[in-house]
Design an enzyme around this catalytic site. Sequence first.
Site, PDB file in Angstrom:
ATOM      1  N   HIS A  32       0.880  -1.192   0.000  1.00  0.00           N
ATOM      2  CA  HIS A  32       0.000   0.000   0.000  1.00  0.00           C
ATOM      3  C   HIS A  32       0.910   1.233   0.000  1.00  0.00           C
ATOM      4  O   HIS A  32       1.691   1.420  -0.924  1.00  0.00           O
ATOM      5  CB  HIS A  32      -0.931  -0.116   1.213  1.00  0.00           C
ATOM      6  CG  HIS A  32      -2.087   0.842   1.261  1.00  0.00           C
ATOM      7  ND1 HIS A  32      -2.420   1.679   0.235  1.00  0.00           N
ATOM      8  CD2 HIS A  32      -3.000   1.089   2.246  1.00  0.00           C
ATOM      9  CE1 HIS A  32      -3.488   2.392   0.577  1.00  0.00           C
ATOM     10  NE2 HIS A  32      -3.853   2.056   1.807  1.00  0.00           N
ATOM     11  N   HIS A  57      -1.653  -1.989  -9.935  1.00  0.00           N
ATOM     12  CA  HIS A  57      -2.691  -1.469  -9.056  1.00  0.00           C
ATOM     13  C   HIS A  57      -3.893  -2.391  -9.115  1.00  0.00           C
ATOM     14  O   HIS A  57      -4.201  -2.931 -10.174  1.00  0.00           O
ATOM     15  CB  HIS A  57      -3.106  -0.058  -9.498  1.00  0.00           C
ATOM     16  CG  HIS A  57      -3.798   0.694  -8.418  1.00  0.00           C
ATOM     17  ND1 HIS A  57      -5.144   0.587  -8.201  1.00  0.00           N
ATOM     18  CD2 HIS A  57      -3.320   1.536  -7.472  1.00  0.00           C
ATOM     19  CE1 HIS A  57      -5.464   1.346  -7.174  1.00  0.00           C
ATOM     20  NE2 HIS A  57      -4.377   1.924  -6.695  1.00  0.00           N
ATOM     21  N   ASP A 104       2.858   5.857  -6.439  1.00  0.00           N
ATOM     22  CA  ASP A 104       4.105   5.838  -5.686  1.00  0.00           C
ATOM     23  C   ASP A 104       5.348   6.002  -6.553  1.00  0.00           C
ATOM     24  O   ASP A 104       6.405   6.354  -6.047  1.00  0.00           O
ATOM     25  CB  ASP A 104       4.212   4.519  -4.905  1.00  0.00           C
ATOM     26  CG  ASP A 104       3.172   4.441  -3.818  1.00  0.00           C
ATOM     27  OD1 ASP A 104       3.080   5.413  -3.052  1.00  0.00           O
ATOM     28  OD2 ASP A 104       2.434   3.455  -3.740  1.00  0.00           O
TER      29      ASP A 104
END
Length: 378
Positions: A222, A261, A315
């Site tokens: 995450h 994802h 990210d």
Amino acid sequence: MTTQNYAKGLEGVIAAETKLSYIDGEKGILEYIGIPIGELAEKSTFEETVYFLWNGRLPTKPELDGFTGAIRSRYDIPAGVEALLNTIPKTAEPMHAIRTLVSALGLHDPKPNSIDLPTIRDKALSILAQTPTLLAYFHQHRQGKPFTRPDKSLGLSENFLYMLNGKRPTPAMTKALDVCMILHTDHGLNNSTFTTRVIISTESDIYSAITGAIGSLRGPLHGGANEGVMRMLNAIPSVAASEAFIQEKLAKKDKIPGFGHRVYKAYDPRATHLKVLAKQLAHDTGHTDLYEKSTAIEAVMNREKAAKGIYPNVDFYSATTYYCIGLPLDLFTPMFVIGRVGGWSAHALEQLAHNRLYRPDVDYTGPHGVAYTPIEKR
Ligand SMILES: CC(C)(COP(=O)(O)OP(=O)(O)OC[C@H]1O[C@@H](n2cnc3c(N)ncnc32)[C@H](O)[C@@H]1OP(=O)(O)O)[C@@H](O)C(=O)NCCC(=O)NCCS
């Protein structure tokens, strides 16, 4: 009990209704209450975005001034929490520190358990305002430096960088961080947001809900992925070495941090904006090698994995962005906390407005009718 409705990892299961953010994973669309994320990143501020999510509409000028003023007035943390902060081992990971400190805010709230909506909103405002202070103070504590007290004339992002470094950031740094915060504020029913909703659905308190969410966010699958990206960029000796590095990892079936994802099978729209931001900041701060390594990695992944719907996620380019803002690697994931407190709180409010306790079923796959064996016979 049947396994008919079982979805491992709850993939595809709709577990809440929300009016907060909309994601089209196939087309790579993210909207907050109907406004495309790119427009908010360009035109809004973090404080305005949070107001928008908490109230369901954009504020008027006096409303925004009132909201930002209220946040600024709460930057200071309770003295008891500051005392606790000073006892945290200097070697502690910042995500562990911030989880403990947000939890401790509840200890100094005389009525931590109230969950009527105006009170939750009020408590969330304090958590939103004080999380950056907790993090900046912890960073100074672990370096043995005196705390830089908040400057209440500054917005949340600028004040955070000021407290962290003891000097005013440039407008470009402030803007970059503010855009990062906007992009990280909300994102459907991601794991930590789900955690928030699960905890608050028991009518537990907002401190417990946000503390649990921080625990969820820390995981490398995450929010922890942005630190993994930076470690990977540091481990690649040169731009030219990027291709071989990634191919070697893929051959070993390793996952590449910052890619893939659960929902997006197209380019993550947050990554689109972060890529632009990372390029500019890398240029301005003399770290173009980081940006070039990133685009080289992206090119390999594009060739090898785009057909499977694996693209850069939020990210990937936030790592270079944070690095160029001057943030230490282990503060990358805590930055996600600062932004996501806005979204977690919005979801807590939404959950409580139409609450029903979360209590799913499990499919029991163990044995039945087993005889108890006395301890001396085992
Ligand atoms: C985010 C993530 C957990 C999504 O997971 P998921 O929906 O459960 O998908 P899975 O982990 O089951 O992966 C599905 C397939 O894609 C591959 N894959 C997914 N992400 C990958 C990555 N980052 N690098 C290489 N391959 C990847 C898996 O190996 C798997 O391949 P297989 O079908 O051949 O076994 C996953 O993409 C991941 O671990 N990414 C890296 C960590 C990261 O960046 N997390 C931040 C998310 S915002």
